[in-house]
Design an enzyme around this catalytic site. Structure first.
Site, short mmCIF file in Angstrom:
data_model
loop_
_atom_site.label_atom_id
_atom_site.label_comp_id
_atom_site.label_asym_id
_atom_site.label_seq_id
_atom_site.Cartn_x
_atom_site.Cartn_y
_atom_site.Cartn_z
N LYS A 116 0.92 -1.17 -0.14
CA LYS A 116 0.00 0.07 -0.01
C LYS A 116 0.77 1.22 0.07
O LYS A 116 0.25 2.33 -0.63
CB LYS A 116 -0.83 0.24 1.10
CG LYS A 116 -2.04 -1.07 1.24
CD LYS A 116 -3.01 -0.90 2.19
CE LYS A 116 -4.05 -1.86 2.34
NZ LYS A 116 -5.11 -1.35 3.37
N GLY A 164 -8.31 -6.27 4.31
CA GLY A 164 -9.40 -6.78 5.17
C GLY A 164 -9.64 -5.88 6.64
O GLY A 164 -10.12 -6.46 7.38
N GLY A 165 -9.25 -4.61 6.49
CA GLY A 165 -9.28 -3.85 7.76
C GLY A 165 -8.51 -4.10 8.79
O GLY A 165 -8.61 -3.69 9.94
N LYS A 201 -2.78 10.89 7.38
CA LYS A 201 -3.82 11.71 8.15
C LYS A 201 -5.13 11.11 8.03
O LYS A 201 -5.67 10.25 7.16
CB LYS A 201 -4.30 12.93 7.00
CG LYS A 201 -5.49 13.82 7.74
CD LYS A 201 -4.66 14.78 8.59
CE LYS A 201 -5.62 15.70 9.28
NZ LYS A 201 -5.22 16.06 10.61
N GLU A 275 -10.13 2.54 -4.78
CA GLU A 275 -11.02 2.95 -3.61
C GLU A 275 -10.46 4.50 -3.09
O GLU A 275 -9.17 4.68 -2.93
CB GLU A 275 -10.69 2.20 -2.33
CG GLU A 275 -11.30 0.83 -2.51
CD GLU A 275 -11.20 0.02 -1.26
OE1 GLU A 275 -11.90 -1.12 -1.32
OE2 GLU A 275 -10.57 0.25 -0.42
N ARG A 292 -8.72 -7.29 -8.20
CA ARG A 292 -9.43 -8.50 -8.33
C ARG A 292 -11.00 -8.14 -8.39
O ARG A 292 -11.27 -6.99 -8.45
CB ARG A 292 -9.51 -9.48 -7.09
CG ARG A 292 -9.79 -8.45 -5.81
CD ARG A 292 -9.81 -9.22 -4.38
NE ARG A 292 -9.86 -8.42 -3.42
CZ ARG A 292 -10.54 -7.43 -2.63
NH1 ARG A 292 -11.57 -7.49 -3.35
NH2 ARG A 292 -10.20 -6.83 -1.73
P1 ADP Z 1 -8.20 -2.70 3.90
O1 ADP Z 1 -7.56 -3.09 2.83
O2 ADP Z 1 -7.77 -3.43 5.17
O3 ADP Z 1 -9.81 -3.03 3.94
P2 ADP Z 1 -8.53 0.22 3.52
O4 ADP Z 1 -7.23 0.92 3.26
O5 ADP Z 1 -9.29 -0.10 2.36
O6 ADP Z 1 -8.04 -1.07 4.58
O7 ADP Z 1 -9.57 0.87 4.39
C1 ADP Z 1 -10.66 0.35 4.96
C2 ADP Z 1 -11.38 1.46 5.82
O8 ADP Z 1 -11.03 1.88 6.85
C3 ADP Z 1 -12.02 2.51 4.85
O9 ADP Z 1 -12.94 2.24 3.90
C4 ADP Z 1 -12.28 3.60 5.83
O10 ADP Z 1 -13.49 3.31 6.57
C5 ADP Z 1 -11.28 3.29 7.06
N1 ADP Z 1 -10.00 4.14 6.72
C6 ADP Z 1 -8.91 3.85 6.00
N2 ADP Z 1 -7.87 4.82 6.02
C7 ADP Z 1 -8.64 5.89 6.42
C8 ADP Z 1 -8.34 7.38 6.66
N3 ADP Z 1 -6.93 7.69 6.09
N4 ADP Z 1 -9.13 8.20 7.36
C9 ADP Z 1 -10.31 7.64 7.66
N5 ADP Z 1 -10.82 6.41 7.62
C10 ADP Z 1 -10.10 5.60 7.09
#
Ligand code: ADP
Length: 450
Positions: A116, A164-165, A201, A275, A292
């Site tokens: 990432k 996956g969060g 941020k 995203e 994917r």
């Molecule tokens: P993953 O790949 O683990 O799903 P993501 O980077 O797609 O992680 O982020 C998942 C969720 O986390 C986002 O949809 C959002 O709700 C929250 N999030 C991620 N980064 C930020 C950020 N910089 N500020 C606020 N929320 C965030």
């Protein structure tokens, strides 16, 4: 065209891929674990191979078993679906080295977007806005503290190899960041075998807006509009819709251009998703690219009429995408997807077991993607997603009304599901008015219920 596709996945997405192959006259091979002998994808495919024990590590994640199954059955291509090996550059490489076609982007594109912090750097160089944060993975806690001082709190630490969060840590001040740095690195190491983290941020009330991309090997890269995915719990999507109530045609065009630029920066070929986080002021920033097909791809299919899986198959075979050349893909009406999970609606604990009775809704504008049938026993080893209910209406109000009646007509007896939670969301005033952000679900989470 491809002749025989092995599907390196299970459940609803395996069934979905078999449907697309069938329509294109491609024969299919299912793989399954010991626990999945009775899973619908096994019955639907022309051939099937058992590849190992119930736990994913022994079967769906076992690269040599999957490759052996493909070789034994003479498959000429592999579709990874989502999850499992879908974003393993290593797997894509092995498929290619074995002389088969990987139905997805190149290993190089997967590797770039899978890291990432590298992805952030690459798209930023292509002019796509990214949130203020670290240029690369953080070297030390000191570096994290200095950076956060510069950009201002709150900040979020994320695993470079994340997904996956998992592996994300928030910090609202210096004290929290000191503690979060080690925790985030440990979590990242445990979850992904790579401790690197980066920082950006943290936006307080953003929307999650993502763009569907299609790119073929003939240089054409297009977007098919956005999906609004702000209804999440624990950073996992629960309900998705298209289009987003927050986007004007101008903003859609601007974000779509950025999404295409991000895909081009990775020399991307296949279906993919870019995203973004969208702020209340209309500013947007790149978050990541998923290399994917996604769980929520059907909402885009419903409003564009494009079969994304068939396009993936065509593109993988070296053909051009089948969409007519025009400036923008037209978006018709409104679609909503409800993820039906086998889980307790209050605690979200998994609720596997026997499906004693299943009744699926039908009628205008209703689609169900599922591997369930009456008498099926949901095994405890895999993701709790058991069905996706997708509705389409002329506008958002009709889609909501249709969603309500379809959820009411859907019967899954014997286990607990998220059906009632979705009905509550549809009654929520803010939801109905389209006032969404990624914290929408907080009010539905009981204290201690996590
Ligand atoms: P993953 O790949 O683990 O799903 P993501 O980077 O797609 O992680 O982020 C998942 C969720 O986390 C986002 O949809 C959002 O709700 C929250 N999030 C991620 N980064 C930020 C950020 N910089 N500020 C606020 N929320 C965030």
């Amino acid at each position: 065209m491809l002749r025989k596709v092995l599907i390196a996945n299970r459940g609803e997405i395996a069934v979905r891929i078999i449907q697309a192959c069938r329509e294109l006259g491609i024969s299919t091979v299912a793989v399954h674990s010991d626990a999945d002998r009775d899973c619908l994808h096994v019955e639907m495919a022309e051939e099937s191979v058992c590849i190992g024990g119930p736990y994913s590590n022994a079967s769906y994640l076992n690269i040599s078993s999957v490759i052996a199954a493909a070789e034994i059955t003479g498959a000429d291509a592999v579709h990874p679906g989502y999850g499992f090996l879908a974003e393993s550059a290593h797997f894509a490489e092995i498929v290619r080295d074995c002389g088969m076609t990987f139905i997805g982007p190149s290993p190089e594109a997967i590797r770039l977007m899978g890291n990432k912090s590298a992805a952030r750097a690459a798209v930023s160089a292509a002019g796509v806005p990214v949130l203020p944060g670290s240029k690369e993975a953080l070297q030390s806690r000191k570096e994290a503290l200095e950076l956060a001082e510069g950009i201002g709190y709150p900040v979020i630490l994320k695993a470079s190899a994340g997904g996956g969060g998992r592996g994300m840590r928030l910090a609202f001040d210096e004290r929290e960041l000191r503690g979060a740095f080690d925790t985030a690195r440990n979590e990242a190491e445990k979850a992904f075998g790579d401790p690197s983290v980066y920082l950006e941020k943290y936006l307080e009330r953003p929307r999650h807006i993502e763009f569907q991309i299609l790119a073929d090997g003939h240089g054409r890269v297009i977007h098919l509009g956005e999906r609004e995915c702000s209804i999440q719990r624990r950073h996992q999507k629960l309900l998705e819709e298209a289009p987003s109530a927050a986007l004007s045609p101008e903003l859609r065009a601007e974000m779509g251009r950025a999404a295409v630029a991000a895909a081009r920066a990775a020399r991307y070929v296949s279906a993919g998703t870019v995203e973004f986080l969208l702020g209340p002021d209309g500013s947007f920033h790149f978050m990541e690219m998923n290399t994917r097909i996604q769980v929520e791809h059907p909402v885009t299919e419903m409003v564009t009429g494009v079969d994304l899986v068939k396009e993936q198959l065509r593109i993988a075979a070296g053909e051009r995408m089948s969409l007519p050349p025009r400036r923008a893909v037209p978006i018709n009406g409104h679609a909503i997807e409800f993820r039906i999970n086998a889980e307790d609606p209050n605690t979200f604990a998994p609720s596997p077991g026997l499906v004693e009775r299943l009744v699926l809704p039908g009628g205008p504008g209703v689609r169900v993607d599922t591997h369930l049938y009456t008498g099926y026993r949901i095994p405890p080893y895999y993701d709790s997603l058991i069905a996706k209910l997708i509705v389409h209406g002329a506008d958002r109000a009709e889609a909501i009304a249709r969603g309500r009646r379809a959820l009411e007509m859907l019967r899954v007896e014997g286990i607990r599901t998220s059906i009632r939670l979705h009905l509550r969301i549809l009654e929520d005033r803010d939801f109905v008015d389209g006032r969404l952000d990624t914290h929408f679900m907080d009010r539905y989470l009981q204290p201690g219920g996590e």
